[in-house]
Design an enzyme around this catalytic site. Structure first.
Site, short mmCIF file in Angstrom:
data_model
loop_
_atom_site.label_atom_id
_atom_site.label_comp_id
_atom_site.label_asym_id
_atom_site.label_seq_id
_atom_site.Cartn_x
_atom_site.Cartn_y
_atom_site.Cartn_z
N ASP A 12 -68.22 48.72 48.60
CA ASP A 12 -68.83 48.33 47.56
C ASP A 12 -70.45 48.94 48.15
OD1 ASP A 12 -67.75 46.89 45.94
OD2 ASP A 12 -67.94 44.96 47.49
N LYS A 15 -71.43 53.61 45.94
CA LYS A 15 -70.54 55.00 45.66
C LYS A 15 -70.85 55.31 43.67
CE LYS A 15 -66.26 53.68 46.53
NZ LYS A 15 -66.80 51.78 47.19
N GLY A 16 -70.64 54.32 42.74
CA GLY A 16 -71.23 54.44 41.55
C GLY A 16 -72.34 55.32 41.65
N ALA A 40 -61.51 47.90 41.77
CA ALA A 40 -62.61 48.54 41.77
C ALA A 40 -63.65 48.42 41.11
CB ALA A 40 -62.68 50.17 42.08
N GLY A 41 -65.42 48.27 41.33
CA GLY A 41 -66.37 47.27 40.47
C GLY A 41 -67.55 48.35 41.27
N HIS A 42 -67.53 49.51 40.15
CA HIS A 42 -68.81 50.47 40.71
C HIS A 42 -69.71 50.89 39.58
CE1 HIS A 42 -65.52 53.24 42.12
NE2 HIS A 42 -65.45 52.53 42.96
N THR A 43 -71.25 50.28 39.85
CA THR A 43 -72.24 50.28 39.35
C THR A 43 -72.93 51.03 39.24
OG1 THR A 43 -71.76 48.02 40.23
CG2 THR A 43 -74.16 47.70 39.30
N GLN A 238 -62.81 51.82 46.53
CA GLN A 238 -62.70 51.30 48.25
C GLN A 238 -63.23 52.11 49.18
OE1 GLN A 238 -59.31 51.00 45.85
NE2 GLN A 238 -60.55 49.38 44.67
P1 GDP Z 1 -69.41 50.91 44.81
O1 GDP Z 1 -67.90 49.98 44.64
O2 GDP Z 1 -69.64 52.09 45.76
O3 GDP Z 1 -69.55 51.70 43.74
O4 GDP Z 1 -71.06 49.57 44.80
P2 GDP Z 1 -70.07 48.16 43.63
O5 GDP Z 1 -71.57 48.90 42.47
O6 GDP Z 1 -69.88 47.21 43.93
O7 GDP Z 1 -72.29 47.67 44.68
C1 GDP Z 1 -73.49 48.74 45.19
C2 GDP Z 1 -74.47 47.94 44.10
O8 GDP Z 1 -75.60 48.00 44.67
C3 GDP Z 1 -74.65 47.53 42.87
O9 GDP Z 1 -75.00 46.64 42.48
C4 GDP Z 1 -75.58 48.97 42.47
O10 GDP Z 1 -76.15 48.35 41.49
C5 GDP Z 1 -76.54 48.85 44.00
N1 GDP Z 1 -77.08 49.77 44.26
C6 GDP Z 1 -76.63 50.87 44.46
N2 GDP Z 1 -77.36 51.87 45.05
C7 GDP Z 1 -78.50 51.32 45.72
C8 GDP Z 1 -80.59 51.14 45.90
O11 GDP Z 1 -80.22 51.69 46.34
N3 GDP Z 1 -80.67 50.31 45.97
C9 GDP Z 1 -80.30 49.25 45.70
N4 GDP Z 1 -81.17 47.80 45.60
N5 GDP Z 1 -79.35 49.30 44.63
C10 GDP Z 1 -78.24 50.10 45.06
P1 IMO Z 2 -64.89 49.49 45.40
O1 IMO Z 2 -64.61 50.98 45.15
C1 IMO Z 2 -64.77 46.12 48.18
C2 IMO Z 2 -60.58 44.13 49.27
C3 IMO Z 2 -60.49 42.81 48.28
C4 IMO Z 2 -59.11 42.16 50.18
C5 IMO Z 2 -58.90 44.11 49.94
C6 IMO Z 2 -57.51 43.81 49.24
O2 IMO Z 2 -66.09 48.76 44.43
O3 IMO Z 2 -65.54 50.15 46.24
P2 IMO Z 2 -56.76 44.13 46.72
O4 IMO Z 2 -57.20 43.57 45.51
O5 IMO Z 2 -57.77 45.41 46.25
O6 IMO Z 2 -54.90 43.93 47.69
O7 IMO Z 2 -57.65 44.05 47.96
O8 IMO Z 2 -59.89 45.27 49.53
N1 IMO Z 2 -61.13 45.30 47.92
C7 IMO Z 2 -62.99 45.92 47.80
N2 IMO Z 2 -63.58 45.67 48.55
N3 IMO Z 2 -65.07 46.79 47.59
C8 IMO Z 2 -63.85 47.52 46.63
O9 IMO Z 2 -63.60 48.68 45.85
C9 IMO Z 2 -62.81 46.75 46.57
N4 IMO Z 2 -61.19 46.78 46.35
C10 IMO Z 2 -60.43 45.66 46.77
O10 IMO Z 2 -61.67 42.20 48.33
O11 IMO Z 2 -60.42 41.79 51.22
MG MG Z 3 -67.82 47.93 44.65
#
Ligand code: GDP
Ligand code: IMO
Ligand code: MG
Length: 438
Positions: A12, A15-16, A40-43, A238
């Site tokens: 989190d 990366k997205g 994964a959850g990429h925003t 991850q």
């Molecule tokens: P990922 O899993 O690595 O792709 O990250 P996530 O999408 O799970 O979480 C990152 C969160 O931060 C999301 O809600 C994005 O929209 C937000 N985000 C990404 N870059 C920035 C930034 O530079 N500033 C702020 N405030 N939010 C950001």
């Molecule tokens: P992105 O790509 C943050 C964490 C889970 C748990 C551990 C194992 O969005 O960064 P799993 O379901 O994979 O067996 O869970 O890994 N986890 C993540 N934490 N971002 C993720 O993906 C994750 N994918 C798995 O919360 O601690």
């Molecule tokens: Mg994520």
């Protein structure tokens, strides 16, 4: 040159957004996921519209690209199909092509049930990730290519289902799952052969029939692109500390989000590759496991609130803490990072005092690289450096020199103490809220 974008912390990091932004380059012809699944959850945020991708690579919003799901990714076809359908309900057929490796393993309903029974200690996403990879390594998995004809599909599902029903019965005993909890799991409904065979067949067929989706050979496709001189962008899911081999085991995911996973998860050797590590400006973690710089106080709450730190996949509140450079040095060691991207610098506005972890004191000695040895971590005392805070809003800054001196200093401190140049800085969730540092 090709680029790989990898998470350096516990996921989190943002990366997205970085992948979406780098995919803008016209020479990038493919954006490739190579491990993980819909844990994964990429925003990505474009013109105020928020997209959360779980299986679709974050380059999917560009029509001129092919998004690739490599063999290392495990697929829940219902989730993938609904992601495609949701996207098409918003954009129509105006998205990238999608190529799925026929070698991808499928997440089956029993994997999700098993994860629900066994994943509590780790705090998994309950998406069936660990059990699916376990079957992959145990040579019992079901792959996309097994869904070619309906008769053999039915046979394969039937065999695995009956084996897994017995296994689940056993797990219910070992994990002492009460009858009431078993009812809540809806085992009879979820583990009906007829329903599974038919539903999966429908979802997989719908995916295959989509005019923008192809199931095929990812290695051949990427090799051809490379020969043509196109750039390829690899999107890690991850992160380094969640890696099954190099992370904070057993509090990890079941794939290899580190660089090595790219080669295995695509069957392709990028000839000229730069590796970018994404480092959130502070640290977060979802689920259980060690987190030495965690802030269980008002500052931690403030980071969660300002950074909107709630899981993109599960909605769980993320644990928050100070930036830890021992982690970044560790990620550099494991992945050979060429540059860093630092999202969420804007969130640190007004945080005072502002601290960065620079080492761990263990048995009287200071170690400057993270350790995944739990015993060492228990003894470690974190060594912090206090840095200057700032009050200014950063969300409109577009050049490095637009940043207040203290925020510039935060970035150059990261560069100095890790030896890796920072190329990208995030100052907000929007696609355009980025600083490209020379
Ligand atoms: P990922 O899993 O690595 O792709 O990250 P996530 O999408 O799970 O979480 C990152 C969160 O931060 C999301 O809600 C994005 O929209 C937000 N985000 C990404 N870059 C920035 C930034 O530079 N500033 C702020 N405030 N939010 C950001
Ligand atoms: P992105 O790509 C943050 C964490 C889970 C748990 C551990 C194992 O969005 O960064 P799993 O379901 O994979 O067996 O869970 O890994 N986890 C993540 N934490 N971002 C993720 O993906 C994750 N994918 C798995 O919360 O601690
Ligand atoms: Mg994520």
């Amino acid at each position: 040159m090709h680029t790989a974008i990898l998470g350096t912390q516990w996921g989190d990091e943002g990366k997205g957004k970085m992948v979406d932004m780098l995919a803008e380059d016209k020479k990038v012809k493919a954006v490739v996921r190579f491990q993980g699944g819909n844990n994964a959850g990429h925003t990505v945020v474009v013109k105020g519209e928020k997209y959360a991708f779980h299986l679709l690579p974050s380059g999917i919003l560009y029509q001129d690209k092919t998004c690739v799901i490599g063999n290392g990714v495990i697929i829940d076809p219902q989730v993938l199909l609904s992601e495609v359908e949701l996207l098409e309900s918003k954009l129509g057929k105006k998205h990238a092509n999608l190529l799925i490796s026929e070698k991808c393993h499928l997440i089956m309903p029993w994997h999700i049930v098993i994860d629900q029974i066994t994943g509590g200690k780790i705090g998994t996403t309950s998406r069936g990730i660990g059990p699916t990879y376990k079957d992959l390594v145990g040579r019992r998995g079901i792959r996309f290519m097994d869904s070619g004809d309906k008769k053999s599909w039915q046979e394969k599902v039937s065999e695995e289902l009956s084996w897994n029903k017995k296994y689940i019965d056993l797990l219910c005993q070992v994990y002492k799952v009460s009858k009431e909890e078993q009812n809540k799991l809806e085992l009879n409904k979820k583990l009906s052969l007829k329903t599974i065979v038919q539903n999966y067949w429908t979802w997989l067929s719908k995916l295959r029939k989509n005019s923008l989706v192809k199931v095929g050979d990812v290695s051949l496709f990427l090799d051809k692109l490379q020969q043509q001189g196109s750039k390829i962008l690899f999107e890690g899911a991850q992160a380094t500390l969640l890696d099954i081999a190099h992370g904070t085991y057993p509090y990890v995911t079941s794939s290899n989000p580190t660089l090595g996973g790219l080669y295995i998860g695509t069957g392709f050797r990028p000839k000229d590759l730069r590796v970018g590590g994404v480092v959130k400006a502070y640290t977060t973690r979802v689920g259980a496991g060690p987190f030495p710089t965690e802030l269980n106080n008002k500052i931690g709450e403030k980071l969660r609130e300002k950074g909107y730190e709630f899981g993109t996949t599960t909605g769980r509140p993320r644990r928050c803490g100070w930036l830890d450079l021992t982690i970044v040095r560790y990620a550099k060691l494991i992945n050979g990072l060429d540059f860093l991207a630092i999202p969420k610098l804007d969130v640190l506005t007004g945080i005072k005092p502002l601290k960065i972890a620079v080492g761990y004191k263990i048995n009287g000695k200071v170690k400057d690289t993270f350790t995944v040895n739990e015993k060492e971590l228990e003894k470690a005392k974190v060594v912090y450096k206090t840095v200057d805070s700032w009050k200014e809003d950063l969300t409109k800054c577009r050049r490095f020199t637009d940043l207040p001196k203290q925020a510039q200093n935060y970035i150059t401190t990261i560069e100095k103490l890790t030896g890796v140049p920072v190329k990208l800085i995030g100052v907000g969730p929007g696609r355009e809220q980025i600083i490209k540092k020379q």
